[in-house]
Write an enzyme that holds these catalytic residues in place. Structure first.
Site, PDB file in Angstrom:
ATOM      1  CG  ASN A   1      -7.227   9.003  -1.265  1.00 38.27           C
ATOM      2  OD1 ASN A   1      -7.358   7.869  -0.825  1.00 38.27           O
ATOM      3  ND2 ASN A   1      -6.826  10.011  -0.510  1.00 38.27           N
ATOM      4  N   GLY A   2     -10.204   7.088  -2.148  1.00 34.82           N
ATOM      5  CA  GLY A   2     -11.451   6.971  -1.414  1.00 34.82           C
ATOM      6  C   GLY A   2     -12.177   5.681  -1.721  1.00 34.82           C
TER       7      GLY A   2
ATOM      8  CE1 TYR B   1       0.825   4.279  10.781  1.00 33.20           C
ATOM      9  CE2 TYR B   1      -0.935   3.862   9.205  1.00 33.20           C
ATOM     10  CZ  TYR B   1       0.333   3.597   9.685  1.00 33.20           C
ATOM     11  OH  TYR B   1       1.112   2.657   9.075  1.00 33.20           O
TER      12      TYR B   1
ATOM     13  CB  CYS C   1      -4.285   5.802  -3.755  1.00 33.24           C
ATOM     14  SG  CYS C   1      -5.733   6.818  -3.961  1.00 33.24           S
TER      15      CYS C   1
ATOM     16  N   GLY D   1       0.621   4.746  -0.607  1.00 35.49           N
ATOM     17  CA  GLY D   1       0.376   3.608  -1.491  1.00 35.49           C
ATOM     18  C   GLY D   1       1.673   3.078  -2.044  1.00 35.49           C
TER      19      GLY D   1
END
Length: 499
Positions: free
Chosen positions: A118-119, A265, A9, A35
């Site tokens: 996020n994680g 990336y 996300c 996301g």
């Protein structure tokens, strides 16, 4: 059916701005690559008539543009001068559950609180088992909900103290935006796995996963949120006052371990993460790729034209440019060419249940430029190979354009292990490097190239550290199986969703 790892996300937050929800919308739009399954925004304001704090939330499945396609949402629904937003990926089964769409929002004895994450929490299973024993009911399958339960169960006097106590009990990767009735709280875990930056716009503080979310709203990047830092911005916070700052203790005595794959990336090349421009780091990856695998050592056929280097767009573009520049600097003949064209209008609605359908999906996304490729020695540069299916289809397409030879370069090492800190990877058995026991020749034959070369783990780390002079360390677990924070490997993604 993507053949790339996915980040779970992107998050954004802003405090004390009259257009908080609208700016959050633009921020999420810039973070869409992090996301694409769902999006949501939560705001906070005090209702004078009802004499209470209101925390409206709008969230749904789909892209940001689709979820917030009615401008009245910002005028009539998402009121307030503070907002947080979230873009989401998820595991396949849990993606169908609307209860997992963030931000999560709850009301408890200390007021309202909303959270975007996020994680991935490494100790989520232990926490969930503990709460189940206590009779706690869960609304979602997300580990993010566990943080809210920890906050609501705290007996500390203030909401901020409750948040800090909750954070002391979680382990793993978490960059968070939290919204209380009158505060915006931004958190980065002590290892600093995922990025989080602090900015300001029109005298108001904002935070985002990547700085590209600042650019779209003309916000100024101030600095990164430090690993372990808890930033607190209240309604009085402005550009003349520093946010309150607290720090969490590192887990298990481990050092900073920022996700190195963010540079490879995930992040946009126009972003600055972990203190350095992504574009600069990716060019350096190409430079080190040229040092380890010079172009003249791969070529086996004489052609009347210079060998060409083409990237798999778009994430590999700058690494390919770095590779060409370094080779040219050392007197090796080659040039960068646009040999693959990407269709940017391919949505996520294609159904790909079988091999033929998967191959067709690749063809809807990429096409070759035959006049560029025909008769040439072609060197393809890509950022990573996961299953190898997309790489094989791309090579097949390029072969049909009649090149003299085809070589494949990867600007990262072979991926050999899953990530437990906020990336979605296939199982170890699905990873191409594991299927072939890391035999490069066999992997080259699988994807149909004359040679296959990867950047070494040391080369990756050295390239990143040369481009980014920050003394902080990096997590390379997906390439080395060296996990900096212990993980409960019994966790099943379906039962305990990573966000």
């Amino acid at each position: 059916m993507t053949d790339k790892p996915r980040d779970y996300c992107g998050i954004f937050g802003i405090q004390n701005h009259p257009d908080a929800a609208l700016l959050t919308y633009y921020g999420l739009h810039s973070l869409q690559h992090r996301g694409q399954e769902s999006a949501g925004i939560t705001t906070s304001y005090f209702d004078e008539e009802e004499e209470r704090w209101i925390m409206p939330t709008h969230r749904d499945f789909g892209l940001v543009l689709n979820v917030f396609d009615d401008q009245n949402i910002f005028k009539e629904e998402l009121k307030g001068r503070a907002a947080i937003g979230h873009n989401r990926y998820s595991t396949s089964g849990a993606s169908k559950n609307p209860a997992n769409i963030q931000p999560f929002r709850v009301h408890y004895r200390k007021g309202n609180i909303a959270i975007g994450h996020n994680g991935n929490l490494a100790n989520a299973k232990q926490l969930r088992d503990r709460f189940r024993e206590e009779g706690v009911l869960f609304q979602s399958t997300s580990d993010t909900e566990l943080i809210l339960h920890l906050i609501s169960h705290s007996q500390k006097d203030t909401q901020l103290e409750q948040v800090l106590e909750a954070l002391e009990q979680v382990e793993g990767a978490y960059s968070l935006v939290m919204l209380t009735d009158d505060k915006l709280i931004a958190v980065r875990d002590p290892n600093g796995f995922r990025p989080l930056a602090l900015g300001k716009v029109d005298g108001s503080y904002c935070v985002a996963s990547e700085t590209c979310a600042f650019d779209i709203i003309d916000a100024e990047y101030i600095r990164d949120v430090e690993p372990g830092e808890v930033l607190v911005m209240d309604q009085e916070s402005d550009a003349d006052s520093e946010p309150e700052s607290y720090f969490l203790e590192p887990e298990h005595g481990t050092d900073t371990s920022q996700c190195i794959f963010e540079y490879v990336y995930f992040s946009r090349p126009d972003s600055k993460i972990f203190g350095e421009n992504v574009d600069k780091v990716r060019r350096n990856l190409g430079k080190y790729l040229a040092k380890e695998h010079p172009i003249d050592e791969m070529l086996t056929k004489e052609t009347k034209h210079k060998p060409i280097v083409i990237s798999v767009p778009d994430s590999s573009n700058t690494a390919a440019l770095g590779y060409v520049h370094e080779n040219q600097k050392l007197g090796r003949e080659c040039k960068f060419e646009i040999g693959l064209i990407r269709n940017h209008y391919v949505g996520r609605t294609f159904i790909s249940p079988g091999q033929k359908q998967r191959e067709q999906k690749v063809r809807t996304k990429f096409n070759t430029v035959q006049g560029v490729i025909e008769g040439r020695s072609v060197i393809i540069v890509d950022d990573s190979i996961v299953r190898g299916t997309t790489s094989r289809y791309l090579v097949d397409m390029i072969r049909k354009s009649n090149p003299a030879e085809v070589h494949f370069l990867v600007s990262s090492p072979p991926i050999i292990s899953p990530c437990y800190y906020g990336m979605d990877f296939p199982t170890p058995e699905e990873l191409m490097a594991n299927r072939y026991d890391r035999n490069i020749d066999d992997m080259a034959e699988e994807i149909g190239v004359d040679s296959l070369c990867y950047l070494s783990p040391d080369g990756l780390v050295n390239a990143v550290k040369e481009a980014n002079v920050s003394p902080k360390g990096y997590c390379t677990a997906c390439f080395t199986e060296d996990y900096p924070v212990p993980v409960n490997f019994g966790v099943e993604k379906e039962a305990n969703e990573i966000i």
